[in-house]
Design an enzyme around this catalytic site. Structure first.
Site, mmCIF file in Angstrom:
data_model
loop_
_atom_site.group_PDB
_atom_site.id
_atom_site.type_symbol
_atom_site.label_atom_id
_atom_site.label_comp_id
_atom_site.label_asym_id
_atom_site.label_seq_id
_atom_site.Cartn_x
_atom_site.Cartn_y
_atom_site.Cartn_z
ATOM 1 N N GLY A 216 104.684 -20.130 69.754
ATOM 2 C CA GLY A 216 105.056 -21.038 70.821
ATOM 3 C C GLY A 216 104.830 -20.511 72.219
ATOM 4 O O GLY A 216 105.009 -21.251 73.193
ATOM 5 N N TYR A 217 104.438 -19.223 72.353
ATOM 6 C CA TYR A 217 104.331 -18.624 73.687
ATOM 7 C C TYR A 217 103.294 -19.335 74.550
ATOM 8 O O TYR A 217 103.587 -19.777 75.664
ATOM 9 C CB TYR A 217 103.990 -17.137 73.555
ATOM 10 C CG TYR A 217 104.056 -16.382 74.852
ATOM 11 C CD1 TYR A 217 105.284 -16.065 75.433
ATOM 12 C CD2 TYR A 217 102.902 -15.977 75.504
ATOM 13 C CE1 TYR A 217 105.354 -15.370 76.625
ATOM 14 C CE2 TYR A 217 102.965 -15.278 76.703
ATOM 15 C CZ TYR A 217 104.179 -14.977 77.249
ATOM 16 O OH TYR A 217 104.252 -14.292 78.438
ATOM 17 N N THR A 218 102.075 -19.472 74.030
ATOM 18 C CA THR A 218 101.029 -20.141 74.799
ATOM 19 C C THR A 218 101.365 -21.611 75.006
ATOM 20 O O THR A 218 101.116 -22.169 76.081
ATOM 21 C CB THR A 218 99.674 -20.017 74.082
ATOM 22 O OG1 THR A 218 99.363 -18.624 73.906
ATOM 23 C CG2 THR A 218 98.567 -20.653 74.893
#
Length: 336
Positions: A180-182
Site C-alpha cells: 500500500g505504500y506507493t
C-alpha cells in the site's frame, strides 16, 4: 535580420520571465512569530527535524507524536512555545482529540500551516505475498488518516488563509514495489492537487514536497529484512514454491541495498523546501528535495514504461550482488 530580431525577442522574454519568477519566489510572509503550524509524525525523522527548525524560527509549533517517548524527547529539546499531542492516524477518535487540542491552542486565530507526513514501516513486498490487512495497515495511516485530519482542520486553515504542505516520498511517482505504500503516495498526490484547486477560493495554498531518500527518514534495512522473512514464512507452500528460494534471496537483497545507495545525508534540503512552502508569499505547487527526487525518480515517472522497467531491474540486479551471503544466512538459520 528579422530572424535574428525574433530570436532575440524570445530570449529577452524568457529572461524577463525568469527574473520575474525569481523575484516572486523570493517574497516572504511577514510577521511569522506567533503563527501556528501543526506537524504530524514528529517522533523521529523529517517531522521531528522540521518541528525543531520551525520552533527556532519563532513559529508556535504543535507537534503530533505517535509515542509518549517521542513526545517527551521532542519537548525536552525545544522551547516552551512548542506543544505536543499524541496522535494515531489510524484511529478517528485520536484524530478528533488532536483537532480539539489544535483548536484550543490556536485560540480563534486559525491554523497557519499543516504539514502532513508519515514515516511508519511500510509492508513493501510482492503483491502476491500480501493480504488485504497489509494494505489497510498502510492506507489507513498514510492516506486515509492524513486525509481525515486535513478535512477536520480545513475550517482552521481557511480562517487563517493558511497553507497545507504534504510531504511525499518520490517513490510515489513510480510504482515498482508491491503493497500500500506507493498507493498511498499516489493517493496523496491526487488529494493534494484536488485540494489545491478547491482551496484557492479561500486563500489556502497547498504544496507538495516530493523528497528522495534521506538517512533521517529511511527505515532500518534489518527491519525490512525481518518483515520480508516473516511474510515469506507465512506463505502457503504453493505460493512459496512458485517463486522459489532464489527469487526471495534476490528480492530481499535488492530491497536492502538499493535504498542505502540512494540515500542523501543532507536533510536540510527537505527542511528548506518545507520552510519555503510555509513562509513564501507565493509557495510553489511542487518541490523536489534531493538529487534522486529531481533527476532519477522524476525521470522514471516520465520515461516510457519499457525503459523505466529495464532501469529498475538493472538496479535490483546490480545492488543484489553485495549482500547475498548475509541474506542467505538469514534464510537458512532464522525463522519468524
Amino acid at each position: 535580420f528579422w530572424l535574428f530580431l525574433g530570436s532575440l525577442s524570445i530570449l529577452a522574454s524568457i529572461l524577463c520571465l525568469v527574473i520575474y519568477w525569481l523575484i516572486r519566489d523570493s517574497q516572504r510572509v511577514r510577521n511569522l512569530n506567533g503563527k501556528h503550524v501543526f506537524i504530524t509524525s514528529c517522533d523521529t525523522g523529517l517531522g521531528n527535524s522540521l518541528a525543531k527548525w520551525l520552533d527556532k524560527r519563532g513559529f508556535c509549533v504543535i507537534a503530533a507524536c505517535a509515542t509518549e517517548k517521542g513526545r517527551i524527547e521532542l519537548q525536552s529539546c525545544s522551547s516552551l512555545s512548542l506543544k505536543t499531542v499524541n496522535l494515531n492516524l489510524a484511529d478517528s477518535n485520536s484524530i478528533a482529540r488532536a483537532v480539539v487540542f489544535v483548536t484550543e491552542e490556536t485560540a480563534g486565530k486559525g491554523l497557519f500551516g499543516l504539514v502532513s507526513n508519515t514515516e511508519e514501516t511500510p509492508p513493501i513486498a510482492p503483491t502476491d505475498w500480501l493480504r488485504i490487512e497489509d494494505f489497510h495497515s498502510v492506507l489507513d495511516v498514510s492516506l486515509l488518516g492524513l486525509i481525515e485530519i486535513t478535512l477536520k482542520l480545513l475550517p482552521l486553515l481557511k480562517k487563517a488563509e493558511g497553507r497545507v504542505v504534504n510531504l511525499i516520498n518520490t517513490k510515489g511517482l513510480t510504482a515498482f514495489v508491491g503493497g500500500g505504500y506507493t498507493l498511498s503516495k499516489w493517493g496523496m498526490e491526487a488529494f493534494s492537487d484536488t485540494l489545491r484547486i478547491e482551496m484557492q477560493h479561500f486563500g489556502v495554498k497547498v504544496s507538495i514536497v516530493e523528497h528522495g531518500f534521506f538517512k533521517a527518514g529511511v527505515v532500518n534495512s534489518d527491519v525490512i529484512e525481518k518483515y520480508l522473512l516473516r511474510l515469506w514464512n507465512r506463505l502457503t507452500p504453493e505460493i512459496r514454491d512458485s517463486y522459489g528460494e532464489k527469487y526471495f534471496v534476490e528480492y530481499i537483497k535488492a530491497q536492502r541495498s538499493s535504498v542505502k545507495r540512494l540515500c542523501d545525508s543532507d536533510i536540510s534540503k527537505v527542511i528548506k523546501c518545507m520552510e519555503h512552502a510555509l513562509i513564501a508569499k507565493y509557495p510553489r505547487t511542487r518541490y523536489g528535495a534531493g538529487w534522486d527526487a529531481k533527476f532519477f525518480w522524476l525521470f522514471l515517472s516520465y520515461a516510457p514504461s519499457c525503459l523505466s522497467d529495464m532501469l529498475l531491474r538493472m538496479i535490483h540486479l546490480f545492488h543484489g550482488r553485495f549482500v547475498h551471503g548475509h541474506v542467505q544466512q538469514l534464510l537458512n538459520f532464522t525463522s519468524f
